[in-house]
Design an enzyme around this catalytic site. Structure first.
Site: not given
Ligand code: AMP
Length: 389
Positions: A175, A379, A86, A7, A236
């Protein structure tokens, strides 16, 4: 079969090495501050943790440092059989994981138009790994793929249709590997097939998104064309009136970069509280009486509850609500607060099970009409499984 999961961020490279014979992680870690002063590599290999300061001028040296440690400690002469990557944005094209080819790489570059902070770094990670392992398969696993088939009415924005078509402006959602993983684990906890269930998955971490999963598919999700939309997050802003953007640009004299930075890096929990983007610090400050930290905490739980209410209608009912990611897995307060006003749906939280216990579990009472679960996400394992598939 050994699968390396990578990733890549702009200055970081996370890795996880899986032995897929028994789906166990045998080494994991992260190289940080790549290309900067004081770069370092933190690894946990065969249960032993270590952190080293290293010179890592580029992702190439970072990957080499990781491989050196893997071969010296766990792999020895055994080769890595495949690499799973990813990738944040698969644009309108990719609804599934894909074997990386030149065309795929060009597409990932192109879809940087939707994920300028992530896709270029993901593509760099893939190119670096392909140079290191030219003879093994590389697989791209997209965060957006799980949401690829959400219905048109759930993904269309209210702007002129031709522009949506021309630029691919629509909800993509993120996600995806996490929502797919925790929904599947929830079905196992309930001993029912996923395709028969209506599940609302709440991935609440630094980034937060909620997903309505029906018949095993994403029917709607809170993030949008980019990961900025939806629930407020660590830094965010989540959903705001688009006119706020115009106003801030004019009155604060912000250009495109300035407003992007403000909405992505200085808003959310950090912007509201003025304390931190880290939820543990928000909880401490809120418990200590800090009003802005309380407001940030209340807004997060309120937003999550709003989406659960909305998605109960999207799915026309709900069988299970699942909490995951850093905050969803660990904050008993957030889960209790979110569930506190879901009685009308038939949610009855078991306070004991919510407070105590760790790992994957059911935290609703036996007579709760909706089963509430906690499922730590994984993940990386999901990416390794996709790579094998
Ligand atoms: P993630 O992005 O999934 O790694 O989640 C990171 C977020 O989870 C941060 O805001 C952390 O403060 C939060 N977090 C991690 N552990 C806990 C905990 N024990 N209680 C509350 N929040 C936590």
């Amino acid at each position: 079969m050994f699968v390396l999961v990578l990733n890549a961020g702009s200055s970081s490279l996370k890795f996880n090495l899986f032995d897929m014979a028994n789906e166990t992680s045998i080494a994991e870690g992260i190289a940080e501050r790549i290309g900067l002063a004081e770069a370092n590599l933190a690894c946990s290999i065969a249960g032993e943790k270590r952190k080293e300061a290293l010179s890592l001028p580029s992702h190439r040296e970072a990957l080499q440092a990781i491989l050196d440690r893997l071969h010296a400690n766990v792999l020895h002469d055994t080769p890595i059989h495949a690499v799973g990557h990813r990738v944040v944005h698969g644009g309108p094209k990719y609804g599934d994981s894909v074997l990386v080819t030149n065309e795929v790489l060009q597409d990932i570059d192109h879809f940087a138009m939707y994920a300028p902070l992530h896709n270029p770094a993901n593509a760099l990670g893939i190119r670096t790994a392909m140079a290191a392992f030219p003879d093994v398969p590389h697989v791209a696993v997209f965060d957006t793929a799980f949401h690829h088939h959400i219905p048109d009415h759930a993904r269309t924005y209210g702007i002129p249709y031709e522009m949506s078509q021309k630029y691919g402006i629509r909800r993509y959602g993120f996600h995806g590997t996490s929502h797919a993983f925790v929904a599947a684990r929830t079905a196992i906890l309930l001993c029912r097939p996923l395709r028969s269930l209506k599940v609302i998955t709440c991935h609440i971490g630094n980034g937060t998104s909620i997903c309505a999963v029906g018949q095993g598919k994403s029917m709607d999700t809170s993030m949008g064309m980019t990961p900025l939309q939806g629930v407020i997050m660590g830094t965010r802003c989540g959903t705001i009136d688009p006119s706020v953007v115009e106003m801030l640009m004019e009155y604060e004299h912000l250009d495109y970069e300035g407003i992007t930075n403000l909405l992505n890096k200085k808003s959310g929990l950090l912007g509201i509280s003025g304390v931190s983007s880290d939820f543990r610090e928000i909880e401490l400050a809120a418990d200590g009486g800090n009003d802005r930290a309380r407001l940030a905490r209340d807004l997060l739980t309120y937003n999550v509850r709003q989406y659960i209410g909305a998605y109960a209608t999207v799915l026309d009912g709900v069988d299970a609500i699942t909490f995951t990611a850093g905050i969803g897995t660990h904050s008993t307060f957030v889960r209790a607060k979110v569930c506190s006003k879901l009685g009308f749906l038939g949610v009855k939280l078991d306070p004991e099970a919510n407070e105590h216990g760790t790992g994957e579990r059911i935290i609703s009472t036996p007579d709760s009409r909706v089963v509430v679960t906690v499922v730590p996400t994984n993940e990386e394992l999901m990416i390794a499984r996709e790579t094998v598939r």
